[in-house]
Design an enzyme around this catalytic site. Structure first.
Site, mmCIF file in Angstrom:
data_model
loop_
_atom_site.group_PDB
_atom_site.id
_atom_site.type_symbol
_atom_site.label_atom_id
_atom_site.label_comp_id
_atom_site.label_asym_id
_atom_site.label_seq_id
_atom_site.Cartn_x
_atom_site.Cartn_y
_atom_site.Cartn_z
ATOM 1 N N GLY A 290 3.212 -9.227 6.082
ATOM 2 C CA GLY A 290 3.602 -8.358 7.180
ATOM 3 C C GLY A 290 3.562 -6.909 6.743
ATOM 4 N N GLY A 291 3.389 -6.002 7.705
ATOM 5 C CA GLY A 291 3.306 -4.589 7.367
ATOM 6 C C GLY A 291 2.173 -4.353 6.393
ATOM 7 N N ASP A 292 2.471 -3.680 5.286
ATOM 8 C CA ASP A 292 1.449 -3.422 4.262
ATOM 9 C C ASP A 292 1.673 -4.288 3.022
ATOM 10 O OD1 ASP A 292 3.847 -1.976 3.803
ATOM 11 O OD2 ASP A 292 2.832 -0.715 2.334
ATOM 12 N N GLU A 293 2.411 -5.377 3.164
ATOM 13 C CA GLU A 293 2.728 -6.240 2.027
ATOM 14 C C GLU A 293 1.769 -7.429 1.935
ATOM 15 O OE1 GLU A 293 7.506 -5.610 1.401
ATOM 16 O OE2 GLU A 293 6.825 -7.300 2.621
ATOM 17 N N ILE B 156 0.847 -1.185 0.000
ATOM 18 C CA ILE B 156 0.000 0.000 0.000
ATOM 19 C C ILE B 156 0.888 1.242 0.000
ATOM 20 C CG2 ILE B 156 -1.800 1.260 1.248
ATOM 21 C CD1 ILE B 156 -2.564 -1.450 2.529
#
Length: 206
Positions: free
Chosen positions: A118-121, A79
């Site tokens: 993980g994160g925005d991945e 994102i």
């Protein structure tokens, strides 16, 4: 005679109790194993499969392809400006954005498996593709879905995605290789160029 009968009944009762305890322990162990397996292979925020799952799944697909299995594609996306959204609107909004993106990606289709790294991945594996165009059309759909406005905890939020694709071929012998290339190809101009080359017009600028 009566004493022996009572002792036998007591012994049977003790055995039954012991067997019941074993069954309870076995069920508890099985449930614990299932929970551990889910934790190892799934993302806690979205419930989606995680990177561990995708590595195993991709290795299985690569091996199946060697045996005459179908081609597949890996789509890798994140994102844009997620850190800015997180920092300016708060982690609660950021978490809701991740959950909502996961829900939207979940409608990718029956031939697709969505995961969060993980994160925005996020990643999507599309199996049984007939042509490069199939994966590019899915990529275009994903980008348009992520770009739709979000209503999150009373706030209207806008987002967009960068996306890269890798296609299965004889070069790849390991999951990490094809996942790495999908990540590298995530540059927006590479996706737009590929779409134009295959006659697919992006619905939004990337």
């Amino acid at each position: 005679e009566r004493d022996r009968a009572e002792q036998a009944e007591q012994h049977i009762s003790e055995l039954e109790h012991y067997i019941l305890q074993l069954e309870v322990s076995a069920n508890a162990l099985r449930e614990s194993h299932e929970k551990l397996h889910h934790t190892v292979y799934h993302d806690s925020l979205t419930g989606l499969p995680n990177r561990n799952y995708f590595v195993d799944k991709t290795n299985e697909l690569l091996e199946a392809r060697k045996q005459g299995g179908k081609d597949f594609a890996i789509l890798f996306l994140d994102i844009n400006r997620f850190k800015t959204i997180n920092d300016s609107l708060g982690y609660s909004i950021g978490d809701e954005l991740i959950r909502t993106v996961a829900q939207r990606l979940g409608a990718s289709g029956t031939d697709c498996q969505v995961g969060r790294f993980g994160g925005d991945e996020f990643a999507v594996v599309m199996t049984g593709i007939r042509s490069v165009g199939d994966a590019l059309a899915l990529a275009n759909w994903i980008i348009s879905q992520v770009a739709q406005p979000y209503e999150l905890l009373g706030r209207r939020v806008f987002a967009s995605a960068s996306l890269g694709i890798s296609f299965s071929d004889d070069r790849y012998t390991d999951a990490e290789e094809i996942l790495r290339d999908a990540d590298i190809e995530k540059a927006a101009e590479g996706l737009a160029r590929a779409m134009l080359e295959h006659g697919i017009k992006p619905e939004i600028e990337v």
